[in-house]
Design a protein around this motif. Structure first.
Motif, PDB file in Angstrom:
ATOM      1  N   ALA A  28       0.810  -1.058  -0.086  1.00  0.00           N
ATOM      2  CA  ALA A  28       0.100   0.101  -0.091  1.00  0.00           C
ATOM      3  C   ALA A  28       0.892   1.389   0.036  1.00  0.00           C
ATOM      4  O   ALA A  28       0.474   2.047  -0.696  1.00  0.00           O
ATOM      5  N   HIS A  29       1.882   1.189   0.814  1.00  0.00           N
ATOM      6  CA  HIS A  29       2.915   2.514   0.857  1.00  0.00           C
ATOM      7  C   HIS A  29       3.494   2.692  -0.538  1.00  0.00           C
ATOM      8  O   HIS A  29       3.663   3.873  -1.174  1.00  0.00           O
ATOM      9  N   ILE A  30       4.139   1.352  -1.193  1.00  0.00           N
ATOM     10  CA  ILE A  30       4.722   1.683  -2.350  1.00  0.00           C
ATOM     11  C   ILE A  30       3.859   2.043  -3.493  1.00  0.00           C
ATOM     12  O   ILE A  30       4.258   2.771  -4.272  1.00  0.00           O
ATOM     13  N   ARG A  31       2.555   1.530  -3.438  1.00  0.00           N
ATOM     14  CA  ARG A  31       1.664   2.017  -4.754  1.00  0.00           C
ATOM     15  C   ARG A  31       1.620   3.663  -4.479  1.00  0.00           C
ATOM     16  O   ARG A  31       1.588   4.302  -5.687  1.00  0.00           O
ATOM     17  N   PHE A  32       1.256   4.203  -3.404  1.00  0.00           N
ATOM     18  CA  PHE A  32       1.095   5.501  -3.394  1.00  0.00           C
ATOM     19  C   PHE A  32       2.551   6.285  -3.308  1.00  0.00           C
ATOM     20  O   PHE A  32       2.289   7.333  -4.258  1.00  0.00           O
ATOM     21  N   LEU A  33       3.471   5.910  -2.858  1.00  0.00           N
ATOM     22  CA  LEU A  33       4.547   6.927  -2.852  1.00  0.00           C
ATOM     23  C   LEU A  33       5.287   6.790  -4.556  1.00  0.00           C
ATOM     24  O   LEU A  33       5.968   7.785  -5.077  1.00  0.00           O
ATOM     25  N   ALA A  34       4.918   5.897  -5.204  1.00  0.00           N
ATOM     26  CA  ALA A  34       5.457   5.423  -6.799  1.00  0.00           C
ATOM     27  C   ALA A  34       4.477   5.837  -7.614  1.00  0.00           C
ATOM     28  O   ALA A  34       4.533   5.492  -8.914  1.00  0.00           O
ATOM     29  N   SER A  35       3.201   6.670  -7.346  1.00  0.00           N
ATOM     30  CA  SER A  35       2.373   6.929  -8.119  1.00  0.00           C
ATOM     31  C   SER A  35       2.669   8.017  -8.911  1.00  0.00           C
ATOM     32  O   SER A  35       3.687   8.808  -8.649  1.00  0.00           O
ATOM     33  N   ASP A  36       2.149   8.256 -10.251  1.00  0.00           N
ATOM     34  CA  ASP A  36       2.431   9.259 -11.125  1.00  0.00           C
ATOM     35  C   ASP A  36       2.081  10.756 -10.389  1.00  0.00           C
ATOM     36  O   ASP A  36       2.702  11.962 -10.656  1.00  0.00           O
ATOM     37  N   LEU A  37       0.798  10.793  -9.433  1.00  0.00           N
ATOM     38  CA  LEU A  37       0.653  12.002  -8.609  1.00  0.00           C
ATOM     39  C   LEU A  37       1.893  12.591  -7.999  1.00  0.00           C
ATOM     40  O   LEU A  37       1.899  13.994  -7.885  1.00  0.00           O
ATOM     41  N   LEU A  38       3.011  11.441  -7.529  1.00  0.00           N
ATOM     42  CA  LEU A  38       4.213  12.356  -6.955  1.00  0.00           C
ATOM     43  C   LEU A  38       5.416  12.828  -7.842  1.00  0.00           C
ATOM     44  O   LEU A  38       6.162  13.216  -7.334  1.00  0.00           O
ATOM     45  N   GLU A  39       4.847  12.679  -9.056  1.00  0.00           N
ATOM     46  CA  GLU A  39       5.933  13.131 -10.195  1.00  0.00           C
ATOM     47  C   GLU A  39       7.242  12.804 -10.017  1.00  0.00           C
ATOM     48  O   GLU A  39       8.181  13.736 -10.281  1.00  0.00           O
ATOM     49  N   GLY A  40       7.342  11.638  -9.592  1.00  0.00           N
ATOM     50  CA  GLY A  40       8.894  11.196  -9.587  1.00  0.00           C
ATOM     51  C   GLY A  40       9.595  11.505  -8.068  1.00  0.00           C
ATOM     52  O   GLY A  40      10.870  11.648  -7.954  1.00  0.00           O
ATOM     53  N   ARG A  41       8.949  12.197  -7.160  1.00  0.00           N
ATOM     54  CA  ARG A  41       9.349  12.549  -5.911  1.00  0.00           C
ATOM     55  C   ARG A  41      10.625  13.301  -5.798  1.00  0.00           C
ATOM     56  O   ARG A  41      11.630  13.102  -5.183  1.00  0.00           O
TER      57      ARG A  41
END
Length: 499
Positions: A28-41
């Protein structure tokens, strides 16, 4: 080995079994942190800020307490971004080389405009290593000059001389620039060859051709006006005999030599000031006598952001390093659930700007939130490739025999035998955040699963590392991630519980 296992199970009996880290929570954490929404962090953009806010919220929900500045979950890290303009050029006589095509680099003095001329001096590998009776700067004054050098170090098969085939820190490009600055040079240019660098020019170009993120410069800190890499072919165009220079650099008794030429540097850069954050949380120890002592877990939250063009522009960084962040969040949750808790405290530090050269961990060891003298062990997690049960565990870093016995016990407990680095000449030892702690004198281990089964894991290094294809997939086998997180949890609990 028997004694290590006795220590292992004795501490578990004393402190109870931690809640195991579950694969679905990691997922669950990986899915959010790696989502396109975060634009590559990327550092200094909205996506990176979303990542740090998410991590802080997850830590609070896990039961960890804020341990950053002003009783918050954040340690402010002042950074400077330097984006070199495409018109940058270097000239020697009538010959000129151009940005990205021939050279890439940055300015450590963080100047927006560079226009200067300086004599060129060849300094071999640019190493001053008294313990090996090697000094490439002996007999030459490079103050205000531009040094030209190779990365890597003198070839050796003798472990007592520059570590044999294994790369020592003297061979890393970071050391080259640090030493050149200490010597008072105005600039340093590394001549790139695939053999000395152990990677292609495209890797250098993609890493150094983008915005460079640095710690904001402090007064009196040695710095180079120009820190650059030059393609070997471009060096040849400027009149340097690259094979002959490298042969000289590798020869014992090498002496630095001025080229008898001057280089003109012309460079423009966009400078921006960035306020980034390390995310920091704490779980207090149970023994008042040693609760001030700390086991420090680290993982970097940043990645490469977005490319300027392409069908898939976002560098999601699912493996690198959403997996490490997920593991630390769930380790914090398990640690906070222990009753009673281990004697010593645990600190969870999610650092910024690792991809820019370990900047966040470097800042932390310069400005520690827990005294480094009270930090008993750093456990670093950087990229857990998903897949089946790993064939083994590779451990980078440096610790004490007592702590190493705990590493051996934890690896045996989870059936992942310890493995040597198959490519020590590549310098992996120096490329993750544990190294900042090692340099500061703290025992530190970075845990890396090896031989992870699965199609994605087998191709990760060749096809997905630092590519937009490092994306989360719901069909990932999370066995590797779950094992490494639980192993890291066990190692930390046992270290925190030692007499």
């Amino acid at each position: 080995m028997i004694r290590a296992c006795c220590v292992l199970f004795a501490t578990l009996a004393a402190w109870g079994q931690p809640i195991p880290v579950e694969s679905n929570r990691l997922r669950a954490h990986i899915r959010f942190l790696a989502s396109d929404l975060l634009e590559g962090r990327s550092v200094g953009v909205r996506g990176g800020q979303l990542a740090t806010q998410y991590i802080a919220s997850a830590l609070e929900a896990a039961g960890a307490k804020p341990a950053g500045d002003h009783q918050s979950f954040f340690q402010n890290v002042p950074l400077t971004g330097i984006l070199v303009d495409s018109g940058a050029k270097l000239r020697v006589g009538t010959k000129q080389i151009h940005w990205r095509t021939h050279f890439v680099g940055t300015t450590q003095t963080q100047e927006a405009h560079l226009d200067f001329n300086a004599p060129l001096v060849f300094v071999g590998h640019g190493i001053h290593a008294p313990e090996f009776q090697w000094n490439d700067y002996e007999g030459v004054d490079v103050k205000g000059k531009i040094v030209v050098l190779f990365t890597g170090e003198p070839p050796s098969n003798d472990p007592a001389f520059f570590g044999g085939k294994a790369l020592t820190y003297y061979g890393r490009w970071t050391y080259k620039f640090e030493e050149a600055a200490r010597q008072g040079a105005a600039g340093a240019i590394i001549i790139h060859t695939p053999e000395t660098a152990s990677y292609a020019w495209s890797v250098v170009e993609n890493s150094w051709g983008r915005e460079d993120i640095q710690l904001r410069r402090e007064a009196g800190q040695p710095a180079l006006r120009l820190a650059a890499w030059m393609q070997a072919g471009a060096a040849q165009e400027l009149g340097f005999d690259v094979p002959a220079l490298l042969a000289r650099a590798d020869t014992k008794g090498f002496r630095a030599e001025p080229f008898g030429q001057t280089m003109a540097v012309s460079l423009r850069a966009t400078i921006r000031q960035i306020e980034s954050q390390n995310v920091v949380a704490r779980v207090e120890g149970s023994d008042p006598d040693v609760a001030a002592e700390t086991i420090l877990y680290s993982s970097h939250w940043d990645h490469l952001g977005e490319a300027a063009a392409g069908a898939d522009r976002i560098f999601n960084g699912a493996v690198d390093n959403a997996t490490g962040c997920a593991a630390l969040i769930e380790i914090a949750r398990s640690w906070a659930s222990l009753s009673p808790r281990p004697r010593r405290s645990a600190l969870f530090v999610f650092v910024t700007a690792e991809e820019s050269g370990l900047r966040g961990s470097e800042y932390y060891v310069r400005h520690p939130l827990v005294p480094l003298s009270a930090t008993r062990l750093n456990i670093n997690i950087d990229a857990i490739v998903p897949g089946g049960k790993p064939e083994g565990l590779m451990v980078h870093g440096k610790g004490t025999p007592q702590l190493w016995s705990l590493v051996e016990g934890a690896s045996k407990r989870y059936g992942v035998p310890l493995r040597e680095d198959p490519r020590p000449e590549s310098g992996s030892e120096f490329r993750s955040d544990h190294f900042s702690f090692v340099r500061a004198g703290v025992a530190a281990y970075s845990l890396v699963p090896v031989g992870v089964p699965g199609a994605f894991s087998m191709n990760y290094g060749a096809k997905h590392y630092h590519q937009p294809s490092d994306e989360y997939s719901p069909d990932w086998d999370m066995t590797s991630n779950q094992i490494l997180a639980n192993l890291a949890l066990l190692l930390g609990v046992n270290a925190a519980s030692l007499p």
